[in-house]
Every structure is written in structure tokens, then in C-alpha cells.
Design an enzyme around this catalytic site. Structure first.
Site, PDB file in Angstrom:
ATOM      1  CG  HIS A 135      -5.638  -3.487   0.917  1.00 49.11           C
ATOM      2  ND1 HIS A 135      -4.946  -3.131  -0.220  1.00 49.11           N
ATOM      3  CD2 HIS A 135      -5.219  -2.625   1.896  1.00 49.11           C
ATOM      4  CE1 HIS A 135      -4.156  -2.096   0.044  1.00 49.11           C
ATOM      5  NE2 HIS A 135      -4.296  -1.783   1.318  1.00 49.11           N
TER       6      HIS A 135
ATOM      7  CG  ASP B 247      -2.038   0.988   1.204  1.00 53.41           C
ATOM      8  OD1 ASP B 247      -3.071   0.792   0.535  1.00 53.41           O
ATOM      9  OD2 ASP B 247      -1.836   2.025   1.862  1.00 53.41           O
TER      10      ASP B 247
END
Length: 285
Positions: free
Chosen positions: A265, A100
């Protein structure tokens, strides 16, 4: 909280001091966390890799227990922090994996410091320039936070501070496919850290709508690419939003391994064996 068996250090970066967890011995691997997390997101992967590597897990500038200056959140500056931290720990070259926000820092480190980064892994991102290009129409709603935190200083900080736990917990809940991937005590640590870092987190995201785009565009215009072996693992956002993620990454690397995952994620927490295996495979290239 810290990663089991790791020591905590305060290590100078490029003008700031970062909180860094270090464990293991052997060739160095640096792991960079994402949003809305801290270095704790690597707790499973790091302990596995520490069996035969020196594993270095910083809190990024502006996050966790690291310094939170009012500015300096270009990925170029944040990447310089990581290179300096590694150097101060005795490592002039190292493998680098980021998730990320940490993956964007890792990407910039690979472009800016090709003689330092030996291997590169980026988890669940696109390079900043490409990310903004693919966000359009109603599909962009999934990235509402990107647009909110891109606004000029004042409004996003005030809105997020007013409902910080609700805001950050939204992502911890909605982005995970495995509801038990983030235990209650780790979730609480993430929320505590984010609550104390709203201005710097917003500044990090704002940089991605401004100076980071400029830096990526300059590299693209100059034909600069990543020279080291690169592995990218991401959810199949390309299929969901209508773009070829692997093709976008191939424009930045001639030595790319790209794969999708069925994990959510937070893949280093949801599917740590998959990520650890991928890191070990990358290091053999």
C-alpha cells in the site's frame, strides 16, 4: 521532520492553515499524503521530481502539523484547501497526485476544479462511492477501520485514543510489503502525528461515509467526469475482492491509464522509482 532540501511554510487554505513543504523549481506538482502518514511519505518521490518541478507537499487538513478544526472534512472542503494553498504559492494550475486519503481529496479536486488540475494521479483507492459498493461479506473485514470511524462521534475517538499507537502502527505494519520501507524515525513521526490528531482523522473518515458519498452520487447522476489525464496505480484489490477496478475508474475518466503494482500500500515509500516514473509519464500526456 521535513523532506530533505525542502522548506517548510504555513500557507492559508480554505479557512485553515496547512503545513506545506516546498522544493525545486519548474512547473508545479502537488503531492497529497495518505493514512496514517504525513507529507513525509513523499520524501523520495518529491526530491526526485524537484530536479525539474516545483513540488508542493502539504499535510492535509487535520493531519501532521496542519490545522485540525472540529469539522470541515468533506473531500470538497479539503480539496478547496489544496487549490487555495497552491494559489497562495503563486500557482493557478498544477498537476496533482494523491495516495490513499490524499487520493480521495485529489479525485474531488479534479471534479470540482477541472480548470485548475492539469493532470491527476490516484494511488491505491477507489472513488468513495465505488469503494462502499464493493465492500461486502467477509472481504469487508480488511476495511474494518472504515466502518469503525464511520460511527457517530464519541465511540471511535475514545477507542482509538485509548490504543492510538497500536491502532495506527497496525496499518503501517500490515499494509507494507517491504518491512524496511518506513524507517524507525519516520514511523515514530507518523505515530506522533496520528496520536495528536485522532478526532480529525476520524472526522475525515466519517465524512467518507456521509457527505462524500452524497457528492460522488451527485456527480454520477449529473454525468460529471474527470477531464484531465488520469493515472491510477493500485494493488490488485479487484482480483482479491472480486471486482474490476479499471472498469470502475473508467466510468469516471475517458483518459485513464490504470495499472497494478506488486508493491504494498505504501508504494511511494516501497517503490518510489516506479511512482516517480509514472508521474513523469503522466505529465507528458
Amino acid at each position: 521532520m521535513n523532506i530533505n532540501g525542502f522548506d517548510s511554510h504555513r500557507v492559508a487554505g480554505a479557512g485553515v492553515t496547512l503545513n506545506v513543504a516546498v522544493g525545486g523549481s519548474g512547473t508545479p506538482v502537488v503531492l497529497l499524503h495518505g493514512f496514517p502518514q504525513t507529507h513525509l511519505m513523499w520524501r523520495h518521490v518529491a526530491t526526485d521530481l524537484a530536479a525539474d518541478h516545483t513540488v508542493i507537499c502539504p499535510d492535509l487538513r487535520g493531519y501532521g502539523a496542519s490545522d485540525k478544526p472540529s469539522d470541515g472534512y468533506s473531500k470538497r472542503e479539503m480539496a478547496a484547501d489544496i487549490v487555495e494553498v497552491a494559489r497562495n504559492l503563486g500557482h493557478t494550475k498544477f498537476a496533482l497526485a494523491g495516495h490513499d486519503r490524499g487520493a480521495l481529496v485529489a479525485f474531488r479536486a479534479g471534479l470540482d476544479h477541472p480548470d485548475v488540475i492539469t493532470h491527476l494521479m490516484c494511488l491505491d483507492v477507489l472513488p468513495t462511492l465505488d469503494m462502499w459498493d464493493v465492500m461486502h461479506g467477509t472481504s469487508a473485514a480488511v476495511g474494518f477501520h472504515l466502518y469503525l470511524m464511520a460511527q457517530p462521534p464519541g465511540l471511535p475517538e475514545e477507542l482509538i485514543t485509548a490504543s492510538a499507537d497500536t491502532f495506527f502502527d497496525h496499518f503501517l505494519t500490515s499494509w507494507a510489503k517491504e518491512s524496511n520501507a518506513i524507517p524507525a524515525e519516520v514511523r515514530a513521526a507518523y505515530l506522533d502525528a496520528c496520536r495528536a490528531a485522532v478526532p480529525s482523522i476520524v472526522a475525515d473518515y466519517r465524512a467518507s461515509a456521509t457527505i462524500d458519498v452524497t457528492h460522488d452520487a451527485e456527480d454520477r447522476a449529473a454525468g460529471n467526469t474527470l477531464r484531465m489525464p488520469l493515472t491510477v496505480i493500485q494493488q490488485d484489490w479487484g482480483a482479491a475482492l472480486g471486482f474490476d477496478a479499471a472498469a470502475l475508474w473508467r466510468a469516471w475518466s475517458s483518459d485513464l491509464h490504470h495499472q497494478t503494482t506488486t508493491a504494498g500500500h505504501f508504494m511511494a515509500e516501497e517503490s518510489p522509482a516506479e511512482i516517480t516514473t509514472a508521474i513523469r509519464s503522466l505529465l507528458k500526456r
